[in-house]
Enzyme design. Structure first.
Site, mmCIF file in Angstrom:
data_model
loop_
_atom_site.group_PDB
_atom_site.id
_atom_site.type_symbol
_atom_site.label_atom_id
_atom_site.label_comp_id
_atom_site.label_asym_id
_atom_site.label_seq_id
_atom_site.Cartn_x
_atom_site.Cartn_y
_atom_site.Cartn_z
ATOM 1 N NE ARG A 143 5.516 0.247 50.457
ATOM 2 C CZ ARG A 143 4.687 0.587 49.497
ATOM 3 N NH1 ARG A 143 4.754 -0.009 48.341
ATOM 4 N NH2 ARG A 143 3.979 1.624 49.325
ATOM 5 C CE1 TYR A 146 2.091 -7.884 45.717
ATOM 6 C CE2 TYR A 146 3.509 -6.142 45.153
ATOM 7 C CZ TYR A 146 2.690 -7.125 44.808
ATOM 8 O OH TYR A 146 2.210 -6.889 43.592
HETATM 9 N N1 UDP Z 1 -0.743 7.495 48.185
HETATM 10 C C1 UDP Z 1 -1.107 8.969 48.741
HETATM 11 N N2 UDP Z 1 -2.764 8.934 49.233
HETATM 12 C C2 UDP Z 1 -3.419 7.966 48.905
HETATM 13 C C3 UDP Z 1 -2.974 6.669 48.712
HETATM 14 C C4 UDP Z 1 -1.612 6.354 48.226
HETATM 15 O O1 UDP Z 1 -0.369 9.916 48.665
HETATM 16 O O2 UDP Z 1 -4.533 8.112 49.663
HETATM 17 C C5 UDP Z 1 0.704 7.503 47.858
HETATM 18 C C6 UDP Z 1 1.536 6.359 48.274
HETATM 19 O O3 UDP Z 1 1.960 6.928 49.568
HETATM 20 C C7 UDP Z 1 2.426 5.985 47.329
HETATM 21 C C8 UDP Z 1 1.755 6.189 45.973
HETATM 22 O O4 UDP Z 1 0.696 7.086 46.424
HETATM 23 O O5 UDP Z 1 3.504 7.094 47.253
HETATM 24 C C9 UDP Z 1 1.163 5.082 45.311
HETATM 25 O O6 UDP Z 1 0.412 4.405 46.340
HETATM 26 P P1 UDP Z 1 -0.478 3.054 46.054
HETATM 27 O O7 UDP Z 1 -0.647 2.367 47.255
HETATM 28 O O8 UDP Z 1 -1.138 3.067 44.904
HETATM 29 O O9 UDP Z 1 0.798 1.891 45.328
HETATM 30 P P2 UDP Z 1 2.359 1.732 45.662
HETATM 31 O O10 UDP Z 1 2.949 2.307 44.288
HETATM 32 O O11 UDP Z 1 3.010 2.437 46.782
HETATM 33 O O12 UDP Z 1 2.560 0.208 45.753
#
Ligand code: UDP
Length: 316
Positions: A143, A146
């Protein structure tokens, strides 16, 4: 005419909603976007708007879009899937590209607002996250392309403010959702919506106990506008403080779509923050802002868009 606003990344999810808001308030708007992750279809409805202009260019090269009074710097891949695929481009736009946008702000003495992120807090050791928390970021993890890009963006923005008097603002954006999110950007709301609407299993990563706080796009945009009119130069959190586990989010999506999908548990991606919730005391006090749309309402408001996007997208 209220003035001319530049939106970098204006073909993206948040940038395109910002276009609509600024045009609605009487500004003229120029969007610059390299269309790496943005889409012209987000701006299609503005094609015949005389106060709107699109320039396809990459802010990683020096550019001059003509005199502007306001700049909203939103160019950056922003979903974990997108910034992982475009890691180097993400680091470049957070650094070199941001210098170029700040140079435009300096040249035209434009008011400047840049999109930063809750990822600046990393996998936080303080909960909820206040702006004064410096974060817990892995500088070499997946990560980091970003997180560190955005942390650098904040640093260079404050430097231009301090050394060159650029009238700058920094918004730390927490998870936001709504119409125009790309159905395949991998974020949790579009993923769950797509899976639920297709009757496929919802993919919950880990045990689903990690938390996020979801802000509906209209609330988020209102926060940006209020910050842009304020004299606050240090970062401000804009997000919804109602916190949900990802498992709860999956259950809400299933309920609202009326889907029969089950839930499948998949491995948790590395460095996935365990908790995230903004402390919005500063936004409340300085901007008089707080979100109005709760998760169930926002999901319902997004449903037609996601239905259409799922129909338009061929199943592979
Ligand atoms: N997540 C999940 N299933 C999915 C996509 C994301 O469980 O199909 C989880 C991911 O691991 C994280 C949270 O949802 O804990 C939010 O993920 P997102 O990619 O939306 O953004 P982040 O907040 O991680 O930048």
């Amino acid at each position: 005419m209220k003035g001319r606003a530049l939106i970098t990344g204006g073909a993206g999810f948040l940038g395109s909603h910002l276009c609509d808001a600024l045009l609605g308030e009487g500004y003229s708007v120029v969007v610059v976007d390299n269309l790496l992750t943005g889409r012209l279809s987000n701006l299609e409805h503005l094609r015949n708007e005389p106060r709107f202009e699109f320039q396809k260019l990459d802010v990683n090269q020096p550019f001059d879009c003509g005199p502007v009074d306001y700049i909203f710097h939103f160019a950056c891949p922003a979903s974990p899937v997108d910034y992982t695929e475009h890691g180097i481009a993400t680091l470049k736009v957070g650094s070199v590209g941001t210098f170029h946008v700040l140079d435009v702000a300096r040249k035209y003495q434009a008011k400047y607002l840049v999109s930063s992120t809750s990822e600046c807090y990393g996998d936080p050791l303080e909960h909820p996250q206040k702006e004064s928390y410096w974060g817990y970021v892995n500088p070499v993890g997946p990560r980091s392309v970003y997180d560190e890009a955005k942390r650098f963006t904040e640093a260079v923005t404050m430097a231009y403010h301090r050394y060159h008097n650029v009238d700058a603002r920094i918004v730390r954006i927490f998870n936001t959702y709504g119409p125009r999110m790309q159905i395949n950007d991998g974020r949790v709301v579009p993923n769950f919506m797509k899976q639920a609407l297709r009757g496929e299993p919802l993919t919950v990563y880990g045990d689903g106990g990690q938390t996020r706080s979801f802000c509906y796009v209209s609330d988020e945009i209102e926060g940006f506008l209020r910050l842009s009119r304020s004299d606050e130069h240090l970062p401000v959190n804009i997000g919804n403080p109602n916190e949900f586990t990802i498992l709860e989010c999956a259950q809400r999506v299933i309920a609202i779509t009326g889907s029969k999908s089950r839930i499948d548990f998949k491995p948790l991606p590395p460095d996935d923050p365990k908790l995230r919730r903004p402390d919005i005391t500063k936004a409340r006090e300085v901007l008089g802002w707080e979100p109005k749309v709760d998760l169930d309402t926002g999901l319902r408001l997004s449903l037609d868009y996601f239905r259409g996007a799922v129909i338009a997208e061929p199943v592979l």
